[in-house]
Enzyme design. Structure first.
Site, PDB file in Angstrom:
ATOM      1  N   GLY A  37      -4.388  -9.026  -1.237  1.00 27.14           N
ATOM      2  CA  GLY A  37      -5.293  -8.802  -1.316  1.00 27.14           C
ATOM      3  C   GLY A  37      -6.302  -9.953  -2.032  1.00 27.14           C
ATOM      4  N   TYR A  38      -7.162  -9.728  -2.580  1.00 23.75           N
ATOM      5  CA  TYR A  38      -8.118 -10.265  -3.190  1.00 23.75           C
ATOM      6  C   TYR A  38      -8.291 -10.357  -4.510  1.00 23.75           C
ATOM      7  CZ  TYR A  38     -11.161 -11.024   0.668  1.00 23.75           C
ATOM      8  OH  TYR A  38     -11.495 -11.114   2.171  1.00 23.75           O
ATOM      9  N   ASP A  82      -9.638   2.863   5.294  1.00 25.77           N
ATOM     10  CA  ASP A  82      -9.928   1.028   5.120  1.00 25.77           C
ATOM     11  C   ASP A  82     -10.562   0.849   3.862  1.00 25.77           C
ATOM     12  OD1 ASP A  82     -10.009  -1.056   7.483  1.00 25.77           O
ATOM     13  OD2 ASP A  82     -12.074  -0.218   7.485  1.00 25.77           O
ATOM     14  N   LYS A 115       0.830  -1.413   0.155  1.00 21.09           N
ATOM     15  CA  LYS A 115       0.345   0.218   0.061  1.00 21.09           C
ATOM     16  C   LYS A 115       0.518   1.244  -0.294  1.00 21.09           C
ATOM     17  CE  LYS A 115      -3.722  -0.956   2.536  1.00 21.09           C
ATOM     18  NZ  LYS A 115      -5.083  -0.522   3.792  1.00 21.09           N
ATOM     19  N   LYS A 120      -2.907   0.362 -12.344  1.00 21.00           N
ATOM     20  CA  LYS A 120      -3.939  -0.259 -11.024  1.00 21.00           C
ATOM     21  C   LYS A 120      -4.521   1.471 -10.022  1.00 21.00           C
ATOM     22  CE  LYS A 120      -4.457  -2.771  -6.659  1.00 21.00           C
ATOM     23  NZ  LYS A 120      -4.215  -3.713  -5.282  1.00 21.00           N
TER      24      LYS A 120
HETATM   25  P1  IMP Z   1      -7.877  -3.089   4.966  1.00 21.70           P
HETATM   26  O1  IMP Z   1      -8.862  -1.499   5.183  1.00 21.70           O
HETATM   27  O2  IMP Z   1      -6.157  -2.012   3.987  1.00 21.70           O
HETATM   28  O3  IMP Z   1      -7.172  -3.893   6.149  1.00 21.70           O
HETATM   29  O4  IMP Z   1      -8.350  -4.074   3.912  1.00 21.70           O
HETATM   30  C1  IMP Z   1      -9.133  -5.110   4.269  1.00 21.70           C
HETATM   31  C2  IMP Z   1      -9.172  -6.093   3.380  1.00 21.70           C
HETATM   32  O5  IMP Z   1      -8.960  -5.830   1.818  1.00 21.70           O
HETATM   33  C3  IMP Z   1      -7.773  -6.958   3.262  1.00 21.70           C
HETATM   34  O6  IMP Z   1      -7.965  -7.889   3.306  1.00 21.70           O
HETATM   35  C4  IMP Z   1      -7.047  -6.655   2.519  1.00 21.70           C
HETATM   36  O7  IMP Z   1      -5.724  -7.103   1.568  1.00 21.70           O
HETATM   37  C5  IMP Z   1      -8.295  -6.160   0.916  1.00 21.70           C
HETATM   38  N1  IMP Z   1      -7.662  -5.396   0.255  1.00 21.70           N
HETATM   39  C6  IMP Z   1      -7.055  -3.824   0.806  1.00 21.70           C
HETATM   40  N2  IMP Z   1      -6.947  -3.247  -0.679  1.00 21.70           N
HETATM   41  C7  IMP Z   1      -6.746  -4.111  -1.472  1.00 21.70           C
HETATM   42  C8  IMP Z   1      -7.095  -4.145  -2.958  1.00 21.70           C
HETATM   43  O8  IMP Z   1      -6.528  -2.934  -3.220  1.00 21.70           O
HETATM   44  N3  IMP Z   1      -6.982  -5.136  -3.556  1.00 21.70           N
HETATM   45  C9  IMP Z   1      -6.900  -5.882  -3.123  1.00 21.70           C
HETATM   46  N4  IMP Z   1      -7.194  -6.448  -1.881  1.00 21.70           N
HETATM   47  C10 IMP Z   1      -7.278  -5.433  -0.616  1.00 21.70           C
END
Ligand code: IMP
Length: 193
Positions: free
Chosen positions: A149-150, A68, A12, A171
């Site tokens: 992540g996803y 988030d 990130k 991206k």
């Molecule tokens: P967080 O808010 O960054 O903790 O993300 C929450 C969830 O979404 C986690 O499982 C991350 O891996 C996923 N996530 C956040 N940003 C992305 C992205 O850009 N691509 C894919 N998954 C994401």
């Protein structure tokens, strides 16, 4: 201008640094000496983003922003949403989250989904928020090895590649976080002049 991005996710930080350019010095949590887990106990993205940003401001005294992100899948009534990180359990495993998602999607007709990011900014004692979304669909298997992540199961609208197959610049251009960061940059730039 020095500003803390309240995350320890190096992917990130890399994405945001690329989007912000050289005008801003983005520092991570470890660079401000923060090695503890930030609280994230709300049931909305907004709540969690502000909770993290306020924690950093209150405990470390630096201006910062926190994000988030949630993945909202239409046929799962918006799940996993704010619980995306912990979808398959507190251990926060991308691998297990994706497996559970694909399992829950079996037999679903609609595979429409979107990523939504909220960025909470605390600057000079004031609070601001910015949002970005990216529409797309969930594939039935992982494709690509980039991102995190996803990303390997998310194919953004209008593309024939998943987020995991795009370059960082590609991206950033279309992603939820890229758009939220653009809104943040636009705010910061207008504020300066
Ligand atoms: P967080 O808010 O960054 O903790 O993300 C929450 C969830 O979404 C986690 O499982 C991350 O891996 C996923 N996530 C956040 N940003 C992305 C992205 O850009 N691509 C894919 N998954 C994401």
């Amino acid at each position: 201008m020095k500003i803390c991005f309240a995350t320890n996710n190096s992917k990130k930080i890399e994405e945001v640094k690329a989007a912000l350019g050289t005008e801003y010095e983005v520092v991570s949590l470890s660079e401000i000496g923060c090695f503890e887990e930030l609280p994230e106990t709300g049931d909305t993205l907004d709540h969690n983003a502000f909770q993290k940003a306020r924690f950093v401001k209150d405990h470390y005294g630096v201006d910062c922003f926190a994000d988030d992100t949630g993945l909202e899948v239409d046929s799962l009534n918006g799940a996993p949403g704010v619980y995306s990180g912990r979808f398959a359990g507190e251990a926060r495993s991308d691998e297990r989250n994706i497996s559970l998602l694909l399992e829950k999607m079996e037999g679903k007709n609609s595979r429409n989904a979107r990523f939504r990011t909220v960025i909470a900014l605390i600057l000079d004692g004031k609070e601001y928020s910015f949002e970005g979304t990216a529409e797309g669909e969930i594939l039935d298997k992982k494709v690509g090895s980039g991102g995190f992540g996803y990303d390997p199961v998310f194919k953004p609208l209008g593309f024939d590649r998943t987020f995991a197959q795009l370059t960082l610049a590609e991206k950033n251009e279309i992603s939820h976080r890229g758009k939220a960061v653009k809104a943040l940059i636009s705010f910061l730039s207008n504020r300066k002049f």
